[in-house]
Design a protein around this motif. Sequence first.
Motif, PDB file in Angstrom:
ATOM      1  N   GLU A  97      -6.286  -7.776  -3.611  1.00  0.00           N
ATOM      2  CA  GLU A  97      -7.153  -7.171  -4.633  1.00  0.00           C
ATOM      3  C   GLU A  97      -7.550  -5.747  -4.220  1.00  0.00           C
ATOM      4  O   GLU A  97      -7.617  -4.840  -5.048  1.00  0.00           O
ATOM      5  CB  GLU A  97      -8.422  -8.018  -4.846  1.00  0.00           C
ATOM      6  N   ASP A  98      -7.807  -5.559  -2.924  1.00  0.00           N
ATOM      7  CA  ASP A  98      -8.146  -4.214  -2.439  1.00  0.00           C
ATOM      8  C   ASP A  98      -6.989  -3.244  -2.698  1.00  0.00           C
ATOM      9  O   ASP A  98      -7.191  -2.096  -3.092  1.00  0.00           O
ATOM     10  CB  ASP A  98      -8.409  -4.231  -0.919  1.00  0.00           C
ATOM     11  N   VAL A  99      -5.768  -3.720  -2.462  1.00  0.00           N
ATOM     12  CA  VAL A  99      -4.596  -2.849  -2.648  1.00  0.00           C
ATOM     13  C   VAL A  99      -4.446  -2.514  -4.134  1.00  0.00           C
ATOM     14  O   VAL A  99      -4.184  -1.356  -4.494  1.00  0.00           O
ATOM     15  CB  VAL A  99      -3.303  -3.517  -2.109  1.00  0.00           C
ATOM     16  N   LEU A 100      -4.646  -3.516  -4.990  1.00  0.00           N
ATOM     17  CA  LEU A 100      -4.521  -3.257  -6.433  1.00  0.00           C
ATOM     18  C   LEU A 100      -5.578  -2.253  -6.893  1.00  0.00           C
ATOM     19  O   LEU A 100      -5.302  -1.380  -7.724  1.00  0.00           O
ATOM     20  CB  LEU A 100      -4.615  -4.570  -7.211  1.00  0.00           C
ATOM     21  N   ALA A 101      -6.783  -2.335  -6.309  1.00  0.00           N
ATOM     22  CA  ALA A 101      -7.841  -1.367  -6.661  1.00  0.00           C
ATOM     23  C   ALA A 101      -7.433   0.037  -6.206  1.00  0.00           C
ATOM     24  O   ALA A 101      -7.656   1.021  -6.922  1.00  0.00           O
ATOM     25  CB  ALA A 101      -9.163  -1.786  -6.021  1.00  0.00           C
ATOM     26  N   MET A 102      -6.819   0.140  -5.034  1.00  0.00           N
ATOM     27  CA  MET A 102      -6.349   1.457  -4.561  1.00  0.00           C
ATOM     28  C   MET A 102      -5.249   1.992  -5.477  1.00  0.00           C
ATOM     29  O   MET A 102      -5.203   3.170  -5.798  1.00  0.00           O
ATOM     30  CB  MET A 102      -5.790   1.347  -3.134  1.00  0.00           C
ATOM     31  N   ARG A 103      -4.364   1.092  -5.887  1.00  0.00           N
ATOM     32  CA  ARG A 103      -3.276   1.512  -6.794  1.00  0.00           C
ATOM     33  C   ARG A 103      -3.850   2.067  -8.097  1.00  0.00           C
ATOM     34  O   ARG A 103      -3.339   3.044  -8.640  1.00  0.00           O
ATOM     35  CB  ARG A 103      -2.360   0.332  -7.106  1.00  0.00           C
ATOM     36  N   PRO A 110       3.035   5.785  -3.780  1.00  0.00           N
ATOM     37  CA  PRO A 110       3.631   4.621  -3.111  1.00  0.00           C
ATOM     38  C   PRO A 110       2.724   4.045  -2.017  1.00  0.00           C
ATOM     39  O   PRO A 110       1.995   4.784  -1.356  1.00  0.00           O
ATOM     40  CB  PRO A 110       4.926   5.174  -2.506  1.00  0.00           C
ATOM     41  N   VAL A 111       2.805   2.715  -1.864  1.00  0.00           N
ATOM     42  CA  VAL A 111       1.988   2.024  -0.852  1.00  0.00           C
ATOM     43  C   VAL A 111       2.887   1.623   0.311  1.00  0.00           C
ATOM     44  O   VAL A 111       3.810   0.817   0.147  1.00  0.00           O
ATOM     45  CB  VAL A 111       1.313   0.763  -1.447  1.00  0.00           C
ATOM     46  N   VAL A 112       2.613   2.194   1.479  1.00  0.00           N
ATOM     47  CA  VAL A 112       3.306   1.826   2.718  1.00  0.00           C
ATOM     48  C   VAL A 112       2.334   0.966   3.524  1.00  0.00           C
ATOM     49  O   VAL A 112       1.248   1.417   3.893  1.00  0.00           O
ATOM     50  CB  VAL A 112       3.705   3.081   3.528  1.00  0.00           C
ATOM     51  N   THR A 113       2.707  -0.290   3.743  1.00  0.00           N
ATOM     52  CA  THR A 113       1.796  -1.225   4.411  1.00  0.00           C
ATOM     53  C   THR A 113       2.321  -1.599   5.787  1.00  0.00           C
ATOM     54  O   THR A 113       3.483  -2.010   5.934  1.00  0.00           O
ATOM     55  CB  THR A 113       1.621  -2.500   3.556  1.00  0.00           C
ATOM     56  N   TYR A 114       1.456  -1.474   6.758  1.00  0.00           N
ATOM     57  CA  TYR A 114       1.766  -1.892   8.125  1.00  0.00           C
ATOM     58  C   TYR A 114       2.097  -3.387   8.102  1.00  0.00           C
ATOM     59  O   TYR A 114       1.438  -4.155   7.396  1.00  0.00           O
ATOM     60  CB  TYR A 114       0.518  -1.634   8.970  1.00  0.00           C
ATOM     61  N   VAL A 115       3.098  -3.803   8.873  1.00  0.00           N
ATOM     62  CA  VAL A 115       3.434  -5.238   8.863  1.00  0.00           C
ATOM     63  C   VAL A 115       2.274  -6.110   9.323  1.00  0.00           C
ATOM     64  O   VAL A 115       2.271  -7.316   9.067  1.00  0.00           O
ATOM     65  CB  VAL A 115       4.670  -5.588   9.727  1.00  0.00           C
ATOM     66  N   ASN A 116       1.299  -5.509   9.993  1.00  0.00           N
ATOM     67  CA  ASN A 116       0.086  -6.245  10.399  1.00  0.00           C
ATOM     68  C   ASN A 116      -0.767  -6.485   9.161  1.00  0.00           C
ATOM     69  O   ASN A 116      -1.839  -5.906   8.978  1.00  0.00           O
ATOM     70  CB  ASN A 116      -0.718  -5.436  11.419  1.00  0.00           C
ATOM     71  N   SER A 117      -0.259  -7.342   8.274  1.00  0.00           N
ATOM     72  CA  SER A 117      -0.922  -7.615   6.994  1.00  0.00           C
ATOM     73  C   SER A 117      -0.436  -8.978   6.506  1.00  0.00           C
ATOM     74  O   SER A 117       0.597  -9.477   6.960  1.00  0.00           O
ATOM     75  CB  SER A 117      -0.530  -6.530   5.975  1.00  0.00           C
ATOM     76  N   SER A 118      -1.201  -9.550   5.559  1.00  0.00           N
ATOM     77  CA  SER A 118      -0.833 -10.876   5.045  1.00  0.00           C
ATOM     78  C   SER A 118       0.353 -10.766   4.086  1.00  0.00           C
ATOM     79  O   SER A 118       0.639  -9.686   3.551  1.00  0.00           O
ATOM     80  CB  SER A 118      -2.029 -11.474   4.302  1.00  0.00           C
ATOM     81  N   ALA A 119       0.985 -11.898   3.815  1.00  0.00           N
ATOM     82  CA  ALA A 119       2.086 -11.920   2.841  1.00  0.00           C
ATOM     83  C   ALA A 119       1.569 -11.507   1.463  1.00  0.00           C
ATOM     84  O   ALA A 119       2.274 -10.835   0.705  1.00  0.00           O
ATOM     85  CB  ALA A 119       2.715 -13.312   2.795  1.00  0.00           C
ATOM     86  N   ALA A 120       0.314 -11.866   1.150  1.00  0.00           N
ATOM     87  CA  ALA A 120      -0.253 -11.515  -0.159  1.00  0.00           C
ATOM     88  C   ALA A 120      -0.362  -9.995  -0.303  1.00  0.00           C
ATOM     89  O   ALA A 120      -0.091  -9.435  -1.374  1.00  0.00           O
ATOM     90  CB  ALA A 120      -1.627 -12.168  -0.324  1.00  0.00           C
ATOM     91  N   VAL A 121      -0.741  -9.320   0.773  1.00  0.00           N
ATOM     92  CA  VAL A 121      -0.840  -7.850   0.741  1.00  0.00           C
ATOM     93  C   VAL A 121       0.561  -7.237   0.694  1.00  0.00           C
ATOM     94  O   VAL A 121       0.816  -6.289  -0.062  1.00  0.00           O
ATOM     95  CB  VAL A 121      -1.676  -7.335   1.948  1.00  0.00           C
ATOM     96  N   LYS A 122       1.479  -7.805   1.450  1.00  0.00           N
ATOM     97  CA  LYS A 122       2.862  -7.285   1.413  1.00  0.00           C
ATOM     98  C   LYS A 122       3.427  -7.402  -0.007  1.00  0.00           C
ATOM     99  O   LYS A 122       4.220  -6.559  -0.436  1.00  0.00           O
ATOM    100  CB  LYS A 122       3.756  -8.066   2.390  1.00  0.00           C
ATOM    101  N   ALA A 123       3.024  -8.449  -0.719  1.00  0.00           N
ATOM    102  CA  ALA A 123       3.578  -8.694  -2.064  1.00  0.00           C
ATOM    103  C   ALA A 123       3.166  -7.613  -3.062  1.00  0.00           C
ATOM    104  O   ALA A 123       3.812  -7.470  -4.106  1.00  0.00           O
ATOM    105  CB  ALA A 123       3.155 -10.077  -2.557  1.00  0.00           C
ATOM    106  N   VAL A 124       2.113  -6.864  -2.778  1.00  0.00           N
ATOM    107  CA  VAL A 124       1.701  -5.781  -3.694  1.00  0.00           C
ATOM    108  C   VAL A 124       1.966  -4.410  -3.062  1.00  0.00           C
ATOM    109  O   VAL A 124       1.301  -3.424  -3.366  1.00  0.00           O
ATOM    110  CB  VAL A 124       0.217  -5.931  -4.121  1.00  0.00           C
ATOM    111  N   THR A 125       2.952  -4.398  -2.177  1.00  0.00           N
ATOM    112  CA  THR A 125       3.305  -3.216  -1.390  1.00  0.00           C
ATOM    113  C   THR A 125       4.664  -2.697  -1.823  1.00  0.00           C
ATOM    114  O   THR A 125       5.504  -3.477  -2.257  1.00  0.00           O
ATOM    115  CB  THR A 125       3.369  -3.684   0.098  1.00  0.00           C
ATOM    116  N   ASP A 126       4.908  -1.388  -1.690  1.00  0.00           N
ATOM    117  CA  ASP A 126       6.247  -0.869  -1.980  1.00  0.00           C
ATOM    118  C   ASP A 126       7.180  -1.067  -0.798  1.00  0.00           C
ATOM    119  O   ASP A 126       8.310  -1.489  -0.956  1.00  0.00           O
ATOM    120  CB  ASP A 126       6.159   0.621  -2.338  1.00  0.00           C
ATOM    121  N   VAL A 127       6.693  -0.735   0.400  1.00  0.00           N
ATOM    122  CA  VAL A 127       7.530  -0.870   1.591  1.00  0.00           C
ATOM    123  C   VAL A 127       6.617  -1.053   2.804  1.00  0.00           C
ATOM    124  O   VAL A 127       5.536  -0.462   2.872  1.00  0.00           O
ATOM    125  CB  VAL A 127       8.478   0.347   1.753  1.00  0.00           C
TER     126      VAL A 127
END
Length: 303
Positions: A97-103, A110-127
């Motif tokens: 939800e935080d990522v969607l609010a940032m989007r 584009p959203v670049v997410t560190y792999v140190n994140s949950s699968a749910a956060v990765k799912a709303v990530t570009d790379v």
Amino acid sequence: WPFYAPLIFQINKLKREKNAVILAHNYQTPQIFFGVADIVGDSLQLAIEATKVEADTIVQCGVHFMAETSKLLNPSKTVLIPDSRAGCSLASSITAEDVLAMRAQYPGVPVVTYVNSSAAVKAVTDVCCTSSNALAIVEAVEGDTVMMIPDQYLAQNTAKKTKKKIVTWAGACEVHETFTADDIAELRAAYPGAKIIAHPECPPEVIDAVDFAGSTSGMIDWVKTERPAKVVMVTECSMSDNVAAETEGVAFLRGCNICPHMKRINLENILWSLHTGTEEVTIPQELMAPARAAVEKMIGFST
Ligand code: 13P
Ligand code: SF4
């Protein structure tokens, strides 16, 4: 070591019987790293190796997001983590939800997410990215502004090397955020002539003050190549213990912190995990494809 020997023997025997492999992160203790691991590495290396596993079961000796990454990349395998409470302060700092609010706040960025994140956060990530390819990924994505989440320090350290504008999130690694420039000055005063190297999850003032910064494997390779007479590894403590075993003649001086999450994994719970087939890592079906795409895109940019 004599105390560990029976456990190491049992684990390796059971591993063969169950057709399992052990993937262990560089922060695991020497008894795991040298005694039972089949593959060791940093986050990116472990992710790439996970795609190649042919055995039925992967036992992930590391933290939960690493086990999720293995499951995403090789979903037909059973992925076990010996203690599912092995979390990460970065992964728990942000939700989907935080990522969607940032989007919504930065449309089209584009959203670049560190792999140190949950699968749910990765799912709303570009790379995704790791500490070893962060700059390359930021340069590879389109646009001159990039969201780089959730590690503010990895983002700030990367921002110094690119012309792109980096928008970040206030997450931090609890192990690395406590190091300060004063700590580095004190280490330099206490150990004249020693090389000091650090992980890019440290604040920029620390990275500016050290002799080298890189991923966990980057740091290991640096010590193996440079062979300094004395070195301080400003990162998780098991790193020095593991490299010391392979670099005779290098004196390792203490300047490290323990990651309590990494240290939840031990020989006893690895044996239990293999014996009982617990704790199995699963990913909700709806997250599978989008989270996997973000990790695979990263691997595509890195190999
Ligand atoms: P690496 O990708 O450099 O191994 O880092 C993982 C990690 O959790 C460091 O704290
Ligand atoms: Fe997470 Fe920091 Fe532990 Fe790495 S060292 S797993 S970033 S809490």
